[in-house]
Design an enzyme around this catalytic site. Structure first.
Site: not given
Ligand SMILES: *[C@@H]1O[C@H](CO)[C@@H](O)[C@H](O)[C@H]1NC(C)=O
Ligand SMILES: *[C@@H]1O[C@H](CO)[C@@H](O)[C@H](O)[C@H]1NC(C)=O
Ligand SMILES: *[C@@H]1O[C@H](CO)[C@@H](O)[C@H](O)[C@H]1NC(C)=O
Ligand SMILES: *[C@@H]1O[C@H](CO)[C@@H](O)[C@H](O)[C@H]1NC(C)=O
Ligand SMILES: *[C@@H]1O[C@H](CO)[C@@H](O)[C@H](O)[C@H]1NC(C)=O
Ligand SMILES: *[C@@H]1O[C@H](CO)[C@@H](O)[C@H](O)[C@H]1NC(C)=O
Ligand SMILES: *[C@@H]1O[C@H](CO)[C@@H](O)[C@H](O)[C@H]1NC(C)=O
Ligand SMILES: *[C@@H]1O[C@H](CO)[C@@H](O)[C@H](O)[C@H]1NC(C)=O
Length: 781
Positions: A526, A635, A521, A540, A524, A519
């Site tokens: 993951v 968020d 985000g 992360k 940064g 992923g």
């Protein structure tokens, strides 16, 4: 020896010659005052300077239109005040003067001509006022004898050559930006021992040296009643009670000061003249939580990288800007109808009632407290000895990992019941060590190199490796630093069990050199990884985090302590060189959006959707209200709601807004975070952000969850579309995700939509709290 002394003198002479010529060139201000001379608050140049310019004296601004006549170090980055004439009675910025009167009195007058402060030296014939190179402001007579000197009435600082005598007391400032007299004193007590004392409005108590231990343990002696103490210019402190210590940078050179800070800590500082910053070169070995009165009445000091204060359940901060005022009960104490709330690893110092001591069962301890209306609570130690301490006052509370004492605080039954309800809602309110926490700011001697030294001390002391001052400090200190580092690591292990500091190499290995990206985000990428112990983790890598190692560590360790079934658990972190990495539990099912917006026909069934709505609300509620008031998520969106094996939701990425350097509630956030579509209107309008911004985003997520439409994808704004749809014939039913094929609980659908529309109200005051949302969703109606 004589040769050495001569050498030093020659050196001194030479260096003074050099500094004098260079200093006098830029010296501004007056060298002396003569009778009838005065200094005006309105004229910035009305400053007395010492011969070589080390110190200046003049009016120092302590607040809006408030000035104190002060002495400060000329060359520190910010004026570091060493003395004040009128700290508790500032004068106005107009027409206030320091006047050297004809009769020999030095007086400070305010705008009305009232005398605010004076030396009372008339009839002693002083002829001049000078600021000596030592920082002593003196009145001199014809033959140069000192009639009066500021050294004899210290405020919070002792300078080299200044003697602390029987009658002198160092009194701390009230707060980081408040120079008026605070509650901490440093002076010789009646037993001739130099002590640190909390002297508050209601209570006073000695906290250093530890009053429970004989002073001889610390090498002190009470026999010399002459009571004087000095700091010499090499950095050696000598006292008649045998308290002797050396600065870590012992030797001639740096300018030094010994200051009793507003946080009750006694610190020796050296000035680095090349950048004007102070560094700590000695510190009284006190754990921040041992400083009495820090968290006020009822308050509890929590041991950690920085000491912090909290209020027990049922109590609220008396003054949000001042922890020393403690916590006030949110209830009327009622002796007849009370129960207890429980706080693990917690105790309050002192104020034990008579009926106290070992050999009591828990039940008899509790009943003894219930039977006595003066009993505010009791501490019970589960050490096998049945130690039971009934408390008449809850003061100097402290909470320490692994401390085998449980504090039971007396509250009315209703309060105790609410606390139990919280547990039922899966919000472990009594487990929340960070409740109402605000980090107590350390004074700003921001020398990065030594900032870790600052918080080392706390650990070193708490863990008990206390070594008193060592004469051979040099090599010893260097060796010690290494040991201290290990001790800090140990401290952290104790602090948050299961929370670990990883090395970069460990994580590189775990992720096979950051191979499998799962992923990306706003902070940064993951990666998936497997730790040595077999645990699967999400790793992360943070970008754009500018925090130093110590700060990052402190923040992250707080996030690491948050433990709630609807929040993704942080297992550790890495802060090495430029790397800032967080290690989380791995969520097999990934994020909620993949389920919600997937094209596959078998989308999420209704019961799962409702669980996700409820669980997310619980997680956010925990962040907002139960635990850390200042943790806003900022968020919230389906991408940040992860699903575990059972498709239970866990909110991810909380706390990161803090790491990115945003401030807490009541401040303007920089727009580092947030995703369009989910942003509350006040965010877009650049207004103050509170937890209600998260409530708004949560409302949008709910609307997506019921309708299956993404706020990002649709042409009409989602809220508007839903409102229109409800007005049509089908009503609420028309909003439901068609992929549910009508298979849903109508009452729950209605409730979710109603709550969602409340959450997305434009006026944040009209939006409910997350805890309110939880209770609505849980209600059986
Ligand atoms: C200040 O200057 C005097 C000479 O005026 C000199 O004797 C003294 O050593 C100097 N002190 C410092 C701290 O530089
Ligand atoms: C400093 O603290 C005192 C005592 O709490 C208060 O009366 C005073 O207003 C404060 N001064 C400033 C400048 O905040
Ligand atoms: C000096 O004071 C200002 C204002 O209080 C503060 O922002 C700044 O960080 C201080 N500088 C140093 C070096 O302490
Ligand atoms: C000046 O003061 C000193 C010390 O206080 C004293 O010994 C001396 O007699 C005084 N001289 C005059 C002229 O008053
Ligand atoms: C402090 O006391 C000691 C011992 O009583 C004495 O020798 C010394 O001169 C005193 N120092 C000062 C500055 O009074
Ligand atoms: C003083 O500060 C300068 C610049 O930050 C630094 O290079 C130097 O090492 C410092 N000196 C000491 C003794 O800390
Ligand atoms: C507690 O009980 C006593 C006697 O039973 C009664 O006099 C008193 O008013 C009660 N106090 C409160 C606060 O209810
Ligand atoms: C409280 O925290 C501890 C350690 O974090 C945990 O083991 C325990 O289950 C928690 N208690 C509750 C009621 O959640």
């Amino acid at each position: 020896m004589e040769v050495l002394l001569q050498f030093i003198f020659i050196l001194l002479f030479f260096s003074s010659f050099v500094t004098e010529t260079s200093a006098s060139a830029k010296l501004q201000g007056l060298q002396s005052l003569f009778p009838r001379d005065s200094l005006s608050v309105e004229n910035e140049d009305d400053i007395l300077v010492s011969p070589n310019g080390t110190f200046s004296a003049g009016f120092y601004k302590v607040g809006t239109n408030a000035y104190c006549f002060s002495i400060w170090f000329t060359n520190s980055a910010n004026r570091t005040v060493t003395w004040m004439a009128n700290r508790d009675k500032p004068v106005q910025g107009e027409q206030s003067n320091l006047i050297f009167q004809k009769n020999g009195n030095l007086v400070l007058t305010d705008a009305y001509g009232t005398i605010i402060w004076e030396t009372n030296t008339f009839n002693q014939d002083p002829v001049s006022v000078q600021l000596q190179e030592t920082g002593n402001l003196v009145l001199l007579n014809q033959t140069g004898g000192i009639i009066w000197g500021s050294f004899d009435s210290p405020t919070d600082t002792l300078l080299p050559h200044q003697t602390l005598r029987k009658a002198n007391i160092l009194v701390s400032a009230r707060g980081p930006n408040n120079y008026s007299s605070g509650y901490y004193n440093f002076h010789f007590n009646d037993n001739n021992i130099l002590s640190l004392i909390y002297n508050g409005p209601e209570i006073s108590s000695v906290y250093w040296p530890n009053p429970d231990v004989s002073v001889f343990t610390y090498g002190r002696t009470p026999y010399d009643s002459s009571r004087n103490a000095t700091l010499d210019e090499l950095g050696y402190f000598m006292s008649t009670d045998n308290l002797n210590f050396k600065a870590t940078d012992y030797g001639l050179g740096p300018k030094r000061r010994l200051t009793l800070n507003y946080d009750g800590m006694l610190r020796l500082y050296s000035l680095n003249e090349s950048n004007g910053l102070w560094k700590i070169t000695w510190l009284a070995n006190i754990n921040a939580c041992d400083v009495r009165g820090l968290c006020g009445q009822n308050g509890i000091c929590v041991y950690g990288p920085k000491a912090s204060c909290m209020c027990p359940p049922g109590f609220r901060r008396t003054d949000p800007s001042d922890w020393s005022k403690g916590c006030s009960p949110e209830f009327n104490p009622n002796c007849n109808n009370s129960e207890f709330v429980q706080l693990s690893h917690t105790d309050y110092y002192g104020y034990d009632l008579q009926n106290t001591g070992p050999g009591k069962s828990f039940g008899s301890c509790k009943n003894a407290c219930l039977a006595d209306c003066n009993c505010k609570g009791f501490a019970y130690q589960y050490t096998g000895q049945g130690n039971c301490y009934l408390k008449s006052i809850l003061f100097n509370g402290y909470q320490m990992p692994n401390y085998p004492s449980v504090m039971y605080i007396r509250v009315p039954s209703q309060i105790a019941t609410t606390a139990r309800d919280d547990v039922k809602l899966n919000i472990p309110a009594l487990n929340c060590s960070q409740r109402n926490v605000v980090i107590i700011q350390q004074p700003t001697e921001n020398n990065d190199k030594h900032s870790y030294f600052k918080y080392l001390i706390g650990f070193v002391v708490s863990i008990g490796i206390v070594e008193l001052i060592c004469i051979n400090f040099g090599w010893w200190f260097i060796k010690r630093i290494h040991r201290m580092r290990e001790v800090v690591d140990m401290g952290y292990v104790a602090l948050a069990v299961g929370f670990k500091r990883f090395t970069y190499d460990e994580l590189k290995k775990a992720t096979k050199n950051f191979k499998e990206e799962i992923g990306k985000g706003s902070f940064g990428a993951v990666y998936k990884g497997v730790l040595d112990d077999g645990r699967v983790v999400a790793v992360k890598r943070l970008e754009r985090i500018s925090q130093g190692e110590a700060e990052f560590w402190a923040e992250v360790s707080i996030i690491g302590r948050i433990n709630h079934m609807n929040l993704v658990r942080m297992w550790g972190f890495c802060a090495e060189d430029k790397h800032r990495i967080l290690v989380y539990e791995y969520m097999k099912n990934g994020s909620f959006d993949k389920f919600l917006f997937s094209n596959s026909s078998e989308s999420l069934v209704w019961t799962k959707r409702f669980d996700i709505a409820l669980g997310t609300a619980k997680g956010l509620s925990y962040l907002h209200e139960e635990c850390l008031e200042w943790i806003l998520h900022c968020d919230i969106k389906p991408q940040n709601i992860l699903l575990d094996d059972q498709l239970q939701p866990k909110v991810a990425d909380f706390g990161l807004s803090k790491l990115a350097g945003m401030k807490g509630i009541n401040s303007h956030f920089s727009k580092v975070r947030g995703t369009r579509g989910y942003l509350a209107p006040e965010w877009i309008m650049n207004q103050e952000i509170t937890s209600k911004a998260d409530v708004y985003s949560y409302g949008i997520v709910l609307l997506e969850l019921v309708s299956g439409r993404s706020v990002l994808g649709c042409q009409d704004p989602l809220v508007q579309w839903i409102e229109e749809k409800i007005k049509q014939d089908e009503g609420i039913e028309g909003v439901a995700d068609p992929r549910l094929n009508g298979d849903y609980n109508h009452k729950q659908l209605k409730k979710l939509i109603e709550v969602a529309l409340l959450c997305v109200r434009g006026d944040k005051k009209e939006r409910p709290d997350m805890s309110h949302v939880v209770s609505i969703l849980l209600r059986d109606d």
